[in-house]
Scaffold this motif. Structure first.
Motif, PDB file in Angstrom:
ATOM      1  N   LYS A   1       0.809  -1.213   0.000  1.00  0.00           N
ATOM      2  CA  LYS A   1       0.000   0.000   0.000  1.00  0.00           C
ATOM      3  C   LYS A   1       0.845   1.266   0.000  1.00  0.00           C
ATOM      4  O   LYS A   1       0.422   2.296  -0.505  1.00  0.00           O
ATOM      5  N   ASP A   2       2.086   1.190   0.505  1.00  0.00           N
ATOM      6  CA  ASP A   2       2.891   2.398   0.585  1.00  0.00           C
ATOM      7  C   ASP A   2       4.239   2.335  -0.149  1.00  0.00           C
ATOM      8  O   ASP A   2       5.027   3.275  -0.074  1.00  0.00           O
ATOM      9  N   ALA A   3       4.526   1.232  -0.874  1.00  0.00           N
ATOM     10  CA  ALA A   3       5.824   1.132  -1.558  1.00  0.00           C
ATOM     11  C   ALA A   3       5.797   0.048  -2.632  1.00  0.00           C
ATOM     12  O   ALA A   3       4.893  -0.786  -2.687  1.00  0.00           O
ATOM     13  N   TYR A   4       6.860   0.089  -3.465  1.00  0.00           N
ATOM     14  CA  TYR A   4       7.158  -0.995  -4.398  1.00  0.00           C
ATOM     15  C   TYR A   4       8.416  -1.664  -3.847  1.00  0.00           C
ATOM     16  O   TYR A   4       9.372  -0.991  -3.475  1.00  0.00           O
ATOM     17  N   VAL A   5       8.401  -2.991  -3.787  1.00  0.00           N
ATOM     18  CA  VAL A   5       9.522  -3.727  -3.204  1.00  0.00           C
ATOM     19  C   VAL A   5      10.084  -4.675  -4.259  1.00  0.00           C
ATOM     20  O   VAL A   5       9.357  -5.481  -4.833  1.00  0.00           O
ATOM     21  N   PHE A   6      11.389  -4.550  -4.496  1.00  0.00           N
ATOM     22  CA  PHE A   6      12.110  -5.395  -5.440  1.00  0.00           C
ATOM     23  C   PHE A   6      13.065  -6.270  -4.630  1.00  0.00           C
ATOM     24  O   PHE A   6      13.786  -5.760  -3.774  1.00  0.00           O
ATOM     25  N   LYS A   7      13.068  -7.552  -4.918  1.00  0.00           N
ATOM     26  CA  LYS A   7      14.020  -8.465  -4.285  1.00  0.00           C
ATOM     27  C   LYS A   7      14.728  -9.243  -5.385  1.00  0.00           C
ATOM     28  O   LYS A   7      14.094  -9.704  -6.329  1.00  0.00           O
ATOM     29  N   ALA A   8      16.047  -9.356  -5.228  1.00  0.00           N
ATOM     30  CA  ALA A   8      16.848 -10.077  -6.217  1.00  0.00           C
ATOM     31  C   ALA A   8      17.762 -11.053  -5.505  1.00  0.00           C
ATOM     32  O   ALA A   8      18.378 -10.708  -4.489  1.00  0.00           O
ATOM     33  N   ASP A   9      17.853 -12.272  -6.021  1.00  0.00           N
ATOM     34  CA  ASP A   9      18.771 -13.270  -5.483  1.00  0.00           C
ATOM     35  C   ASP A   9      20.147 -13.009  -6.070  1.00  0.00           C
ATOM     36  O   ASP A   9      20.354 -13.171  -7.281  1.00  0.00           O
TER      37      ASP A   9
ATOM     38  N   LEU B   1      19.168  -8.932  -2.352  1.00  0.00           N
ATOM     39  CA  LEU B   1      19.103  -7.481  -2.451  1.00  0.00           C
ATOM     40  C   LEU B   1      17.647  -7.079  -2.351  1.00  0.00           C
ATOM     41  O   LEU B   1      16.805  -7.573  -3.106  1.00  0.00           O
ATOM     42  N   THR B   2      17.336  -6.184  -1.403  1.00  0.00           N
ATOM     43  CA  THR B   2      15.973  -5.684  -1.242  1.00  0.00           C
ATOM     44  C   THR B   2      15.977  -4.185  -1.488  1.00  0.00           C
ATOM     45  O   THR B   2      16.702  -3.439  -0.825  1.00  0.00           O
ATOM     46  N   LEU B   3      15.196  -3.750  -2.453  1.00  0.00           N
ATOM     47  CA  LEU B   3      15.033  -2.333  -2.768  1.00  0.00           C
ATOM     48  C   LEU B   3      13.616  -1.936  -2.407  1.00  0.00           C
ATOM     49  O   LEU B   3      12.655  -2.577  -2.855  1.00  0.00           O
ATOM     50  N   THR B   4      13.470  -0.894  -1.597  1.00  0.00           N
ATOM     51  CA  THR B   4      12.157  -0.398  -1.212  1.00  0.00           C
ATOM     52  C   THR B   4      12.010   0.998  -1.774  1.00  0.00           C
ATOM     53  O   THR B   4      12.774   1.897  -1.430  1.00  0.00           O
TER      54      THR B   4
ATOM     55  N   PRO C   1       9.434   3.879  -1.844  1.00  0.00           N
ATOM     56  CA  PRO C   1       8.161   4.329  -1.274  1.00  0.00           C
ATOM     57  C   PRO C   1       7.338   5.128  -2.283  1.00  0.00           C
ATOM     58  O   PRO C   1       7.880   5.753  -3.198  1.00  0.00           O
ATOM     59  N   LYS C   2       6.038   5.104  -2.094  1.00  0.00           N
ATOM     60  CA  LYS C   2       5.134   5.899  -2.927  1.00  0.00           C
ATOM     61  C   LYS C   2       4.997   7.288  -2.314  1.00  0.00           C
ATOM     62  O   LYS C   2       5.094   7.443  -1.094  1.00  0.00           O
ATOM     63  N   ARG C   3       4.789   8.296  -3.153  1.00  0.00           N
ATOM     64  CA  ARG C   3       4.504   9.629  -2.645  1.00  0.00           C
ATOM     65  C   ARG C   3       3.144   9.582  -1.952  1.00  0.00           C
ATOM     66  O   ARG C   3       2.245   8.832  -2.367  1.00  0.00           O
ATOM     67  N   PRO C   4       2.966  10.380  -0.894  1.00  0.00           N
ATOM     68  CA  PRO C   4       1.698  10.339  -0.141  1.00  0.00           C
ATOM     69  C   PRO C   4       0.456  10.560  -0.991  1.00  0.00           C
ATOM     70  O   PRO C   4      -0.578   9.930  -0.763  1.00  0.00           O
ATOM     71  N   GLU C   5       0.546  11.418  -2.015  1.00  0.00           N
ATOM     72  CA  GLU C   5      -0.647  11.709  -2.816  1.00  0.00           C
ATOM     73  C   GLU C   5      -1.098  10.543  -3.693  1.00  0.00           C
ATOM     74  O   GLU C   5      -2.216  10.540  -4.184  1.00  0.00           O
ATOM     75  N   VAL C   6      -0.234   9.526  -3.889  1.00  0.00           N
ATOM     76  CA  VAL C   6      -0.657   8.380  -4.692  1.00  0.00           C
ATOM     77  C   VAL C   6      -0.957   7.153  -3.830  1.00  0.00           C
ATOM     78  O   VAL C   6      -1.354   6.121  -4.349  1.00  0.00           O
ATOM     79  N   GLN C   7      -0.769   7.273  -2.527  1.00  0.00           N
ATOM     80  CA  GLN C   7      -1.101   6.154  -1.637  1.00  0.00           C
ATOM     81  C   GLN C   7      -2.615   6.108  -1.455  1.00  0.00           C
ATOM     82  O   GLN C   7      -3.291   7.141  -1.432  1.00  0.00           O
TER      83      GLN C   7
END
Length: 170
Positions: free
Chosen positions: A63-71, A140-143, A145-151
């Protein structure tokens, strides 16, 4: 230590049926390897049949971010570069091959090494100023976050028995 043996079927009484392989047949009939020229290409140079290192990614939206995980097992932090340009996230790096000693004999060599690069186009609304990157246990975990106006915002639904506060009374 147990001995490892490889059976090739030569000199045995076992009759093998060979699957039809058009590339093998072309090479045998014409004495031409269709992939020989590719081996001299810079991308393939030095790989000797080795598959390129292409890390697996997982991308999810919360709801508040996009999360990328890479092995990225065996990849050091210093060998990873993460960049965000506009709506383009790029992850690149390299996994160094291990040093081979003279006289070592490999029975299987299936691990991949080399440089990699992945790029992702992001949707609108990513807050690029607060991106977090962490490498832990080869993941590797990249977080992003979304800007508040698009949450998403929760909207209270009033029941029909209750009159809204902002309604005009006559």
């Amino acid at each position: 230590m147990a001995n490892l043996s490889v059976r090739r079927g030569e000199g045995s009484n076992v009759q093998r049926t060979r699957e039809w392989d058009p590339f093998q047949q072309m090479q045998e009939l014409m004495n031409w390897d269709p992939f020989e020229q590719l081996a001299s290409h810079p991308w393939f140079a030095g790989r000797q049949g080795q598959a390129p290192f292409v890390p697996a990614f997982e991308v999810k939206e919360t709801k508040d971010a996009y999360v990328f995980k890479a092995d990225l097992p065996g990849v050091d932090e210093k060998d990873i570069e993460v960049t965000l340009t506009g709506d383009r996230l790029s992850v690149s790096g390299k996994r160094e091959s291990e040093k081979r000693e003279e006289g070592e004999r490999f029975y299987a060599y299936e691990r991949s090494f080399g440089a990699f690069s992945r790029a992702f186009t992001l949707p609108e609304g990513v807050n690029g100023d607060n991106v977090q990157a962490q490498l832990k246990n080869g993941v590797l975990t990249l977080t992003l976050p979304k800007r508040p106006e698009v949450q998403p915002k929760r909207i209270q639904v009033a029941s029909s028995a209750v009159e809204p506060k902002d309604s005009i009374k006559s």
